[in-house]
Each structure stands twice: as C-alpha cells, then as structure tokens.
Design a protein around this motif. Structure first.
Motif, mmCIF file in Angstrom:
data_model
loop_
_atom_site.group_PDB
_atom_site.id
_atom_site.type_symbol
_atom_site.label_atom_id
_atom_site.label_comp_id
_atom_site.label_asym_id
_atom_site.label_seq_id
_atom_site.Cartn_x
_atom_site.Cartn_y
_atom_site.Cartn_z
ATOM 1 N N PHE A 87 -4.622 -5.016 -4.229
ATOM 2 C CA PHE A 87 -4.925 -3.595 -4.031
ATOM 3 C C PHE A 87 -3.675 -2.734 -4.187
ATOM 4 O O PHE A 87 -3.758 -1.596 -4.629
ATOM 5 C CB PHE A 87 -5.558 -3.370 -2.654
ATOM 6 N N GLU A 88 -2.539 -3.294 -3.803
ATOM 7 C CA GLU A 88 -1.310 -2.500 -3.862
ATOM 8 C C GLU A 88 -0.975 -2.075 -5.291
ATOM 9 O O GLU A 88 -0.647 -0.926 -5.553
ATOM 10 C CB GLU A 88 -0.164 -3.329 -3.288
ATOM 11 N N ASP B 11 -7.222 -13.597 -16.990
ATOM 12 C CA ASP B 11 -7.159 -12.211 -17.468
ATOM 13 C C ASP B 11 -6.879 -11.288 -16.278
ATOM 14 O O ASP B 11 -7.286 -11.583 -15.149
ATOM 15 C CB ASP B 11 -8.491 -11.791 -18.101
ATOM 16 N N VAL B 12 -6.164 -10.181 -16.564
ATOM 17 C CA VAL B 12 -5.828 -9.230 -15.499
ATOM 18 C C VAL B 12 -6.420 -7.864 -15.871
ATOM 19 O O VAL B 12 -6.359 -7.453 -17.028
ATOM 20 C CB VAL B 12 -4.295 -9.104 -15.346
ATOM 21 N N TYR B 13 -7.018 -7.199 -14.904
ATOM 22 C CA TYR B 13 -7.622 -5.883 -15.138
ATOM 23 C C TYR B 13 -6.964 -4.866 -14.216
ATOM 24 O O TYR B 13 -6.872 -5.099 -13.016
ATOM 25 C CB TYR B 13 -9.121 -5.922 -14.839
ATOM 26 N N SER B 14 -6.511 -3.742 -14.792
ATOM 27 C CA SER B 14 -5.911 -2.682 -13.978
ATOM 28 C C SER B 14 -6.916 -1.562 -13.799
ATOM 29 O O SER B 14 -7.663 -1.230 -14.725
ATOM 30 C CB SER B 14 -4.692 -2.093 -14.688
ATOM 31 N N ASN C 210 -8.148 -12.034 2.730
ATOM 32 C CA ASN C 210 -6.722 -11.980 3.075
ATOM 33 C C ASN C 210 -6.035 -10.740 2.520
ATOM 34 O O ASN C 210 -4.873 -10.777 2.135
ATOM 35 C CB ASN C 210 -6.029 -13.255 2.607
ATOM 36 N N THR C 211 -6.767 -9.658 2.476
ATOM 37 C CA THR C 211 -6.185 -8.399 1.980
ATOM 38 C C THR C 211 -6.218 -7.368 3.122
ATOM 39 O O THR C 211 -6.706 -7.665 4.218
ATOM 40 C CB THR C 211 -7.005 -7.833 0.803
ATOM 41 N N ASN C 212 -5.747 -6.153 2.804
ATOM 42 C CA ASN C 212 -5.755 -5.091 3.822
ATOM 43 C C ASN C 212 -7.106 -4.400 3.954
ATOM 44 O O ASN C 212 -7.270 -3.515 4.790
ATOM 45 C CB ASN C 212 -4.737 -4.005 3.439
ATOM 46 N N LEU C 213 -8.035 -4.761 3.100
ATOM 47 C CA LEU C 213 -9.339 -4.086 3.123
ATOM 48 C C LEU C 213 -10.031 -4.371 4.453
ATOM 49 O O LEU C 213 -10.193 -5.540 4.845
ATOM 50 C CB LEU C 213 -10.190 -4.600 1.954
ATOM 51 N N ILE D 70 -9.041 1.545 1.897
ATOM 52 C CA ILE D 70 -7.950 1.626 0.907
ATOM 53 C C ILE D 70 -8.242 2.752 -0.074
ATOM 54 O O ILE D 70 -9.369 2.870 -0.582
ATOM 55 C CB ILE D 70 -7.791 0.271 0.174
ATOM 56 N N LYS D 71 -7.255 3.553 -0.337
ATOM 57 C CA LYS D 71 -7.414 4.711 -1.228
ATOM 58 C C LYS D 71 -7.889 4.259 -2.620
ATOM 59 O O LYS D 71 -7.453 3.238 -3.126
ATOM 60 C CB LYS D 71 -6.067 5.442 -1.331
ATOM 61 N N ASP D 72 -8.780 5.026 -3.195
ATOM 62 C CA ASP D 72 -9.325 4.772 -4.536
ATOM 63 C C ASP D 72 -10.178 3.504 -4.627
ATOM 64 O O ASP D 72 -10.518 3.057 -5.719
ATOM 65 C CB ASP D 72 -8.215 4.699 -5.609
ATOM 66 N N VAL D 73 -10.497 2.926 -3.489
ATOM 67 C CA VAL D 73 -11.394 1.770 -3.490
ATOM 68 C C VAL D 73 -12.669 2.147 -2.728
ATOM 69 O O VAL D 73 -12.604 2.624 -1.593
ATOM 70 C CB VAL D 73 -10.741 0.530 -2.839
ATOM 71 N N TYR D 74 -13.795 1.959 -3.389
ATOM 72 C CA TYR D 74 -15.095 2.330 -2.830
ATOM 73 C C TYR D 74 -15.957 1.071 -2.724
ATOM 74 O O TYR D 74 -15.677 0.070 -3.380
ATOM 75 C CB TYR D 74 -15.793 3.322 -3.763
#
Ligand SMILES: Cc1cc2nc3c(=O)[nH]c(=O)nc-3n(C[C@H](O)[C@H](O)[C@H](O)COP(=O)(O)OP(=O)(O)OC[C@H]3O[C@@H](n4cnc5c(N)ncnc54)[C@H](O)[C@@H]3O)c2cc1C
Ligand code: FES
Lengths: 118, 409
Positions: free
Chosen positions: B85-86, B96-99, B248-251, B267-271
């Motif tokens: 998330f950071e 694969d990585v997605y931004s 194991n995240t801050n969510l 978390i900001k910008d996460v819905y």
C-alpha cells in the motif's frame, strides 16, 4: 344468429385493428396497474400521471407476474428480484432484468381502455 | 488528470464500480483484475437455475466483452498475491507488478471449510463459483442420495434444486433452525415445511462427529450416535470476507475491510465494496457486512462514484432474496433489533411477512411467498424504513389493505 353475429363482430374487430378492451378507466388507481389476461397471454395495464400504458405481464428475467410489482413514476419494479423496467419504453433499467419488456399501444374510448395486441 | 485505477476482484461489485467510474471519468485507465478466467458473472443462479439447466453459462455474464471494450475497461485474468500500500503496488502470482493511483478492493467472500481428515479433503464440495457449480452439476448427475452440511441459504437452495432433479436430499444443520444467522424463526420454519413436503430430510441441532468413506459411500456419524449414509457431500457452512491478502498490512480489518459511508478504507486512495467490506451505514449508525446481490451492485456503484471524485454516501437499505422451490424469500432492513413484531398474512400462497419495529418505526421485514407475492410489500417496507415513517400497524397487519398508501410522497 346472435352468436354468429357476435363472432363476426369479434373477427372483424380483431383483423381491422386488434384493439382489445381491457376495462373501464376507473378500474386502475393512479400510479398503479392491473393484470389483463387475453387468450393465453398476460399483460399489465398501467395508469400513470399522463395516461395509460401497457406491457407484457411477465418479467423477462423469470416467469413472474409483474402485477405484484411496484409502480414508481414511469417504472415497474419486479416483485421477485427488483429488476426494473421503464413502463413507456419497456427498457430494462436494472439487473437482474436485462432483456427489455414488450410494450403495447393503448387508447381510451368512452372511458374504456383498449390495448393493441399484434 | 489521467489516473491508473485498479479494481481488485472481478465480481459484481467490481464491474459495477468500473462502469460507474467510466460514466464520470472518461480519461483514467480502468483495469479489473480477477483470478477467475471469466468476465464478471452473476452468482445467484449457480445454486438454482444453473444446476437445474434453466440457465447456462452465457446467461450469467453481466456484460459482454464488447461492452467493456466500448467503455475502455480492461479485464486481466491474474491472481494477486501481495499488496504494497505504501508504494501503491500489487504483485501477481506470475511476478507481474501493477501500480495504481486509486485501488478498489472487491475480492468478495470465501466459503468456510469443514475441518476434515486429509484423506477426505477433496470429497466435500463447496459452491462459490462457476467452476464449482459445473463440477457439482456433473457429479450429482449419477448420484442419488446427497447430504448437504449446513442449512443456510446456499445449502438450502442447492437442496431445493437437487430435490427438483429427483435426488434424495438430507440437510444437516447444527443450529436449532434453518438460516439462523439472519432469518427469523417464523419464516425459517415455513421454509423447512416446504422442504419436508418435497421429501427433503432436515436434521436440526446435530453436530457431525466423524465422516468416513467405505466403498465409495460416506458414513456421517452425528453427536446423537445416529449414522447417515450418503453418496455425495456438499457443505455450505457460511463464508468469510476474502481478506487474507491484507492480513499483514496496515489496512484496518474487522470482519472484512472497515470502510466508511464513502467506501473509503483506513488507507488513502484505497476503497472497498461488496461482500468484502464491513461498512458504516449512516441510517443504522453502525457497521455491517452484507453478502447480497443488490448490495454488491449498489455498493460497487457508490464506490465508483467516490473514486471518480463524486462524493456519495452509501445509504441503501439492505435487501436480499433466496429462491427455493416455488418460494421467494426476501429480507429488508434489519430484523434483529426490534421491540415489536407485526405479522401480515398467514398463507404462503398469498405471502407471509413479519415486520420488525422499534419505537414504532419499521426497522426491517422478512417475508416468504409463492414467487413474487411479497415483493411489493417488502419494497414498500424498505422505503418506509428509509424515511423512518411511523406506520399504522392496523394497515400493516391487514393483507386486504395495500401498503402503497403508507408511502408519503
Ligand atoms: C451460490 C451463490 C448463490 C447466491 N444467491 C444469492 C441470492 O439468491 N440473492 C442474493 O441477494 N445474493 C446471492 N448471493 C450473493 C451474491 O452473489 C454476492 O453477494 C455477490 O456476488 C458479491 O459480489 P462481490 O463483487 O462482492 O464478490 P464476488 O462476486 O464474489 O467477486 C469477487 C471476485 O474477486 C476475485 N478475487 C478474490 N481474491 C482475488 C485475488 N487475490 N486476486 C484476483 N482476484 C481475486 C474472486 O475470484 C471473485 O471473482 C449468492 C452467492 C453465491 C455464491
Ligand atoms: S423475475 Fe423479475 S427480476 Fe427476476
């Protein structure tokens, strides 16, 4: 003789215009509907603020009678899964209904409602 | 401004969110990531018309690939296994990585699993997705006596479908009523009678001690020492929000992803939206998590609006249905917080509804009737509870009086 003439009248009536009498205009309350069965088909006839409208009486999602649904403004909501149709255009507006509902022309003559069935 | 919007989970909430974002934002990139190699589809028919062969796979998709193409919504079939998330990144199984700039989590829910001996792990079937529905359909075609563990909605819907396929069905429920998590006992008992009338066996208040397999037949030992022999086992014992990925995240998690009335997470910008979200409902002034078709759709749409910058509160009144045999059960609002119950009707042919009131205001209703018979009244109940209307109890209890007149224009 009587029977014959009545039948003939009926046939003429069907072939020229196909307008079928549904009932009197005061048989439907405003923003409500009645069910109308003709031969083996079921229709819904609605009274909206600006007049009368008619659609097929069975939802396009599953075989459920729309007569038990709720009329809200120009829309009929199916009582089974809340699929919504526009009463005037028949357009399916909300899932699970996705197929449009067939609509039929309506006319009022001498306080009687007629629908035109093809 | 062009944004990268990712929707993680290609189910109902995800697709409705994607289309809503596009309605409000023509520029951003919208990508749905789903681990099922299928465009978003409806799950309710899986336990009903799909098993009964009244609907096939093509009937289940919400939209064709053309609709997604026209609206410039990308769908990618991949499973995400890690989230950062950071740095706003998702990592897939295949490296694969997605931004993203904004992320919607709509990963739905997962079936709870029975704790079984290893050698039986693959013998019990569960139903959540199309692949599982296909498997069940194929296998039951040559089985006769089928046991369903769990008397919740999905188990009972499967029981209804299998009974219509002329199977002998046994349902084992640990609680003292069917659908006990949210359905009032009065309605659950009526549903139970219908199952019994169709020849299904319902066993309540019993726990499974042990399952063994002998010559292809399963033996289920119950806690009263009774033994049930069966050809096939299906379990529907509830579900949990699909949040393992975020553990194991801050969510912030608590029975799902905690979201406010704007579908925003901690978390900001996460819905988050749909089954996976434990959201704040302003009308009830508390959090709730719902697993229903209508909620997945409306919550997805609301999240889509908020992601696109159209700040919108989620105030939908909860509503869900279950179809078993020719009966349609519906529940609206909340039926477990009341000081008075009012009954309308007493015959499922014309419909039976229980209204749950608190301080004279309808909080919820649950009804059962032959297809379609209770829908209008349940819908009117939603509207009344939304407006906190004080209702005339005499009208509520009299089936000869239409409830339409209670709605204030
Ligand atoms: C058999 C069945 C019958 C039902 N019947 C009814 C009914 O009659 N009435 C009713 O109101 N509701 C019913 N429901 C409930 C309704 O279908 C759900 O509430 C709804 O589908 C939830 O939508 P959602 O988008 O939140 O999740 P889902 O539709 O479950 O979608 C979530 C998606 O995310 C994907 N995903 C999860 N994790 C990842 C990951 N890490 N990477 C990539 N993808 C991921 C999943 O594979 C899935 O495709 C039923 C559900 C089931 C299973
Ligand atoms: S039967 Fe009408 S919406 Fe399902």
């Amino acid at each position: 003789m009587y029977l014959f003439s009545k039948n003939r009248y009926y046939i003429q009536f069907m072939s020229e215009e196909n307008w079928i009498e549904v009932g009197s205009t005061d048989s439907i309350e405003e923003e409500d509907l009645i069910r109308f069965d003709h031969q083996d088909k079921t229709f819904c006839v609605y009274k909206l603020t600006d007049g009368f409208y008619a659609t097929d009486g069975i939802c396009t999602h599953e075989a459920v009678h729309l007569e038990d649904g709720l009329v809200m403004d120009d829309e009929i909501e199916c009582p089974m899964h809340q699929g919504i149709f526009n009463i005037k255009s028949g357009e399916a507006l909300s899932p699970p209904a996705c197929e449009d509902l067939k609509t039929y022309p309506v006319k009022v003559d001498n306080d009687k409602i007629f629908i035109k069935i093809d | 401004m062009k944004n990268n919007i990712i929707i993680l989970g290609g189910g109902q909430a995800g697709i409705y969110a994607a289309r809503e974002i596009r309605q409000n934002d023509s520029k951003s990139n919208i990508k749905i990531i789903g681990e099922e190699n299928l465009l978003p589809y409806e799950r309710p028919p899986l336990s009903k018309d799909f098993l009964l062969d009244k609907k096939n796979e093509e009937d289940l998709y919400f939209h064709s690939s053309d609709v997604l193409k026209n609206e410039n919504i990308e769908f990618e079939n991949v499973s995400i296994s890690k989230v950062d998330f950071e740095n706003k990144k998702l990592f897939a199984d295949n490296d694969d990585v997605y931004s993203y700039d904004s992320l919607l989590i709509s990963t739905g829910s997962e079936n709870k699993k029975l704790s079984l001996d290893n050698n039986l792990k693959n013998d019990v079937y569960y139903l959540r997705n199309l692949e599982e529905a296909k498997k069940i359909k194929e296998i039951v075609s040559n089985k006769n006596k089928i046991t369903i563990i769990g008397g919740g909605f999905i188990g009972l819907e499967i029981a209804s479908s299998l009974s219509q396929l002329q199977k002998k069905v046994i349902v084992i429920e640990i609680g003292n009523q069917l659908m006990g998590r949210i359905i009032p006992k009065q309605i659950a008992d009526l549903v139970q009678n219908t199952h019994l009338e169709h020849g299904n066996e319902i066993i309540l208040n019993k726990q499974i001690e042990k399952i063994t397999k002998k010559n292809g037949i399963y033996e289920i030992l119950l806690n009263d020492n009774s033994l049930i022999k069966t050809d096939f086992l299906i379990a529907g014992i509830g579900s949990t929000p699909a949040v393992k990925l975020f553990e194991n995240t801050n969510l912030k998690l608590d029975n799902g992803i905690l979201t406010n009335q704007f579908c925003e997470t901690s978390i900001k910008d996460v819905y988050a939206a749909g089954d996976v979200s434990n959201f704040y409902h302003p009308l009830y002034e508390r959090n709730m998590r719902l697993e229903s078709y209508q909620h997945a759709q409306n919550h997805g749409i609301c999240a889509g609006k908020n992601i696109a910058g159209v700040k919108t509160e989620y105030t939908s009144i909860p509503w869900m249905w279950s179809d078993q045999f020719n009966l349609n059960l519906q529940l609206t609002g909340i039926c477990n917080d009341y000081d008075e119950i009012i009954e309308r009707g007493n015959d499922i042919n014309s419909g039976v509804i229980y209204f749950f009131l608190k301080n004279k205001i309808i909080r919820g209703a649950c009804g059962l009737g032959i297809a379609g018979k209770i829908g209008r009244d349940i819908r009117i109940t939603s509207k009344l509870s939304e407006k906190n209307t004080i209702v005339d109890k005499q009208i509520l209890s009299d089936q000869n009086q239409k409830l339409n007149k209670l709605i204030q224009k």
